[in-house]
Scaffold this motif. Structure first.
Motif, PDB file in Angstrom:
ATOM      1  N   GLN A   1      -4.986  -0.094  -1.495  1.00  0.00           N
ATOM      2  CA  GLN A   1      -5.291  -1.283  -2.302  1.00  0.00           C
ATOM      3  C   GLN A   1      -5.699  -2.460  -1.417  1.00  0.00           C
ATOM      4  O   GLN A   1      -5.779  -3.595  -1.887  1.00  0.00           O
ATOM      5  CB  GLN A   1      -4.067  -1.652  -3.142  1.00  0.00           C
ATOM      6  CG  GLN A   1      -3.675  -0.581  -4.120  1.00  0.00           C
ATOM      7  CD  GLN A   1      -2.308  -0.829  -4.733  1.00  0.00           C
ATOM      8  OE1 GLN A   1      -1.657  -1.839  -4.488  1.00  0.00           O
ATOM      9  NE2 GLN A   1      -1.856   0.124  -5.533  1.00  0.00           N
ATOM     10  N   LYS A   2      -5.908  -2.193  -0.137  1.00  0.00           N
ATOM     11  CA  LYS A   2      -6.351  -3.181   0.857  1.00  0.00           C
ATOM     12  C   LYS A   2      -5.297  -4.243   1.172  1.00  0.00           C
ATOM     13  O   LYS A   2      -5.615  -5.309   1.665  1.00  0.00           O
ATOM     14  CB  LYS A   2      -7.663  -3.833   0.427  1.00  0.00           C
ATOM     15  CG  LYS A   2      -8.780  -2.844   0.209  1.00  0.00           C
ATOM     16  CD  LYS A   2     -10.028  -3.516  -0.286  1.00  0.00           C
ATOM     17  CE  LYS A   2     -11.062  -2.451  -0.650  1.00  0.00           C
ATOM     18  NZ  LYS A   2     -12.250  -3.028  -1.250  1.00  0.00           N
ATOM     19  N   ASP A   3      -4.034  -3.934   0.925  1.00  0.00           N
ATOM     20  CA  ASP A   3      -2.935  -4.837   1.281  1.00  0.00           C
ATOM     21  C   ASP A   3      -2.353  -4.365   2.617  1.00  0.00           C
ATOM     22  O   ASP A   3      -1.293  -3.736   2.671  1.00  0.00           O
ATOM     23  CB  ASP A   3      -1.865  -4.846   0.189  1.00  0.00           C
ATOM     24  CG  ASP A   3      -0.712  -5.802   0.505  1.00  0.00           C
ATOM     25  OD1 ASP A   3      -0.735  -6.450   1.563  1.00  0.00           O
ATOM     26  OD2 ASP A   3       0.212  -5.866  -0.326  1.00  0.00           O
ATOM     27  N   PHE A   4      -3.064  -4.683   3.677  1.00  0.00           N
ATOM     28  CA  PHE A   4      -2.686  -4.194   4.995  1.00  0.00           C
ATOM     29  C   PHE A   4      -1.459  -4.911   5.553  1.00  0.00           C
ATOM     30  O   PHE A   4      -0.670  -4.315   6.282  1.00  0.00           O
ATOM     31  CB  PHE A   4      -3.869  -4.275   5.955  1.00  0.00           C
ATOM     32  CG  PHE A   4      -5.052  -3.495   5.445  1.00  0.00           C
ATOM     33  CD1 PHE A   4      -4.988  -2.119   5.314  1.00  0.00           C
ATOM     34  CD2 PHE A   4      -6.209  -4.137   5.043  1.00  0.00           C
ATOM     35  CE1 PHE A   4      -6.052  -1.387   4.810  1.00  0.00           C
ATOM     36  CE2 PHE A   4      -7.283  -3.418   4.539  1.00  0.00           C
ATOM     37  CZ  PHE A   4      -7.213  -2.040   4.424  1.00  0.00           C
ATOM     38  N   LYS A   5      -1.282  -6.162   5.184  1.00  0.00           N
ATOM     39  CA  LYS A   5      -0.092  -6.899   5.615  1.00  0.00           C
ATOM     40  C   LYS A   5       1.149  -6.273   4.980  1.00  0.00           C
ATOM     41  O   LYS A   5       2.147  -6.031   5.656  1.00  0.00           O
ATOM     42  CB  LYS A   5      -0.199  -8.369   5.237  1.00  0.00           C
ATOM     43  CG  LYS A   5       0.964  -9.202   5.726  1.00  0.00           C
ATOM     44  CD  LYS A   5       0.758 -10.681   5.409  1.00  0.00           C
ATOM     45  CE  LYS A   5       1.867 -11.493   6.029  1.00  0.00           C
ATOM     46  NZ  LYS A   5       2.755 -12.095   5.105  1.00  0.00           N
ATOM     47  N   GLY A   6       1.070  -6.026   3.688  1.00  0.00           N
ATOM     48  CA  GLY A   6       2.191  -5.387   2.994  1.00  0.00           C
ATOM     49  C   GLY A   6       2.484  -4.006   3.535  1.00  0.00           C
ATOM     50  O   GLY A   6       3.652  -3.616   3.693  1.00  0.00           O
ATOM     51  N   ALA A   7       1.424  -3.261   3.838  1.00  0.00           N
ATOM     52  CA  ALA A   7       1.591  -1.921   4.393  1.00  0.00           C
ATOM     53  C   ALA A   7       2.287  -1.979   5.749  1.00  0.00           C
ATOM     54  O   ALA A   7       3.196  -1.185   6.029  1.00  0.00           O
ATOM     55  CB  ALA A   7       0.235  -1.224   4.518  1.00  0.00           C
TER      56      ALA A   7
ATOM     57  N   MET B   1       5.355   6.098   2.383  1.00  0.00           N
ATOM     58  CA  MET B   1       4.402   6.487   1.341  1.00  0.00           C
ATOM     59  C   MET B   1       3.891   5.260   0.597  1.00  0.00           C
ATOM     60  O   MET B   1       2.700   5.185   0.263  1.00  0.00           O
ATOM     61  CB  MET B   1       5.054   7.474   0.369  1.00  0.00           C
ATOM     62  CG  MET B   1       5.358   8.835   0.982  1.00  0.00           C
ATOM     63  SD  MET B   1       3.896   9.680   1.658  1.00  0.00           S
ATOM     64  CE  MET B   1       2.936   9.939   0.188  1.00  0.00           C
ATOM     65  N   GLU B   2       4.759   4.294   0.362  1.00  0.00           N
ATOM     66  CA  GLU B   2       4.338   3.042  -0.280  1.00  0.00           C
ATOM     67  C   GLU B   2       3.323   2.305   0.591  1.00  0.00           C
ATOM     68  O   GLU B   2       2.391   1.685   0.069  1.00  0.00           O
ATOM     69  CB  GLU B   2       5.543   2.136  -0.527  1.00  0.00           C
ATOM     70  CG  GLU B   2       6.457   2.587  -1.646  1.00  0.00           C
ATOM     71  CD  GLU B   2       7.654   1.663  -1.795  1.00  0.00           C
ATOM     72  OE1 GLU B   2       7.456   0.433  -1.858  1.00  0.00           O
ATOM     73  OE2 GLU B   2       8.786   2.176  -1.836  1.00  0.00           O
ATOM     74  N   ALA B   3       3.507   2.378   1.903  1.00  0.00           N
ATOM     75  CA  ALA B   3       2.571   1.728   2.820  1.00  0.00           C
ATOM     76  C   ALA B   3       1.173   2.316   2.675  1.00  0.00           C
ATOM     77  O   ALA B   3       0.175   1.580   2.690  1.00  0.00           O
ATOM     78  CB  ALA B   3       3.057   1.860   4.266  1.00  0.00           C
ATOM     79  N   ILE B   4       1.088   3.614   2.497  1.00  0.00           N
ATOM     80  CA  ILE B   4      -0.215   4.250   2.290  1.00  0.00           C
ATOM     81  C   ILE B   4      -0.844   3.719   0.995  1.00  0.00           C
ATOM     82  O   ILE B   4      -2.025   3.371   0.967  1.00  0.00           O
ATOM     83  CB  ILE B   4      -0.096   5.780   2.248  1.00  0.00           C
ATOM     84  CG1 ILE B   4       0.328   6.323   3.617  1.00  0.00           C
ATOM     85  CG2 ILE B   4      -1.426   6.417   1.814  1.00  0.00           C
ATOM     86  CD1 ILE B   4       0.665   7.808   3.624  1.00  0.00           C
ATOM     87  N   MET B   5      -0.036   3.653  -0.060  1.00  0.00           N
ATOM     88  CA  MET B   5      -0.553   3.165  -1.340  1.00  0.00           C
ATOM     89  C   MET B   5      -1.054   1.725  -1.226  1.00  0.00           C
ATOM     90  O   MET B   5      -2.118   1.383  -1.758  1.00  0.00           O
ATOM     91  CB  MET B   5       0.518   3.257  -2.427  1.00  0.00           C
ATOM     92  CG  MET B   5       0.966   4.659  -2.754  1.00  0.00           C
ATOM     93  SD  MET B   5      -0.410   5.703  -3.254  1.00  0.00           S
ATOM     94  CE  MET B   5      -0.100   7.127  -2.247  1.00  0.00           C
ATOM     95  N   LEU B   6      -0.314   0.880  -0.531  1.00  0.00           N
ATOM     96  CA  LEU B   6      -0.746  -0.511  -0.366  1.00  0.00           C
ATOM     97  C   LEU B   6      -2.030  -0.594   0.452  1.00  0.00           C
ATOM     98  O   LEU B   6      -2.904  -1.410   0.152  1.00  0.00           O
ATOM     99  CB  LEU B   6       0.349  -1.352   0.294  1.00  0.00           C
ATOM    100  CG  LEU B   6       1.531  -1.737  -0.581  1.00  0.00           C
ATOM    101  CD1 LEU B   6       2.493  -2.627   0.195  1.00  0.00           C
ATOM    102  CD2 LEU B   6       1.087  -2.430  -1.856  1.00  0.00           C
ATOM    103  N   SER B   7      -2.143   0.238   1.468  1.00  0.00           N
ATOM    104  CA  SER B   7      -3.361   0.191   2.277  1.00  0.00           C
ATOM    105  C   SER B   7      -4.575   0.651   1.467  1.00  0.00           C
ATOM    106  O   SER B   7      -5.678   0.138   1.668  1.00  0.00           O
ATOM    107  CB  SER B   7      -3.214   1.014   3.559  1.00  0.00           C
ATOM    108  OG  SER B   7      -3.115   2.387   3.283  1.00  0.00           O
TER     109      SER B   7
END
Length: 103
Positions: free
Chosen positions: A30-36, A22-28
């Motif tokens: 926010q355009k943080d695809f590496k973090g996701a 779910m955190e990965a979805i939130m990061l994506s």
């Protein structure tokens, strides 16, 4: 690890995997695809570990060690299946957000 510890490990690892997905979805979003991507990898590792515990329980039962099916075990299995589904869907969402950002 005794039966109850295995059941609790399933719940804990599955919950952690679901949260990371779910955190990965939130990061994506926010355009943080590496973090996701990193969070999805962590979720996958958690699920792999949880699946190993589940497999051990199945092997024990197949080997003749019968365990009582408790509400807690049903809860653990539900958590694992839910986490697997959420992780798969999160991967799709992350890819979709990434694709829409590129266009």
């Amino acid at each position: 690890m005794d039966y109850l510890e295995k059941v609790m490990a399933l719940i804990a690892m599955s919950g952690a995997a679901r949260s990371k997905a779910m955190e990965a979805i939130m990061l994506s979003k926010q355009k943080d695809f590496k973090g996701a991507a990193e969070l999805l990898e962590t979720a996958s590792k958690e699920l792999k570990d949880a699946h190993k515990v589940q497999t051990r329980l199945i092997q024990e039962e197949a080997g003749g060690t019968k365990q009582e099916i408790t509400l807690l075990m049903i809860h653990a299995q539900d958590h694992l299946m839910n986490a697997m589904t959420v992780k798969d869907m999160a991967k799709e969402f992350v890819e979709l957000y990434e694709h829409t950002q590129k266009n």
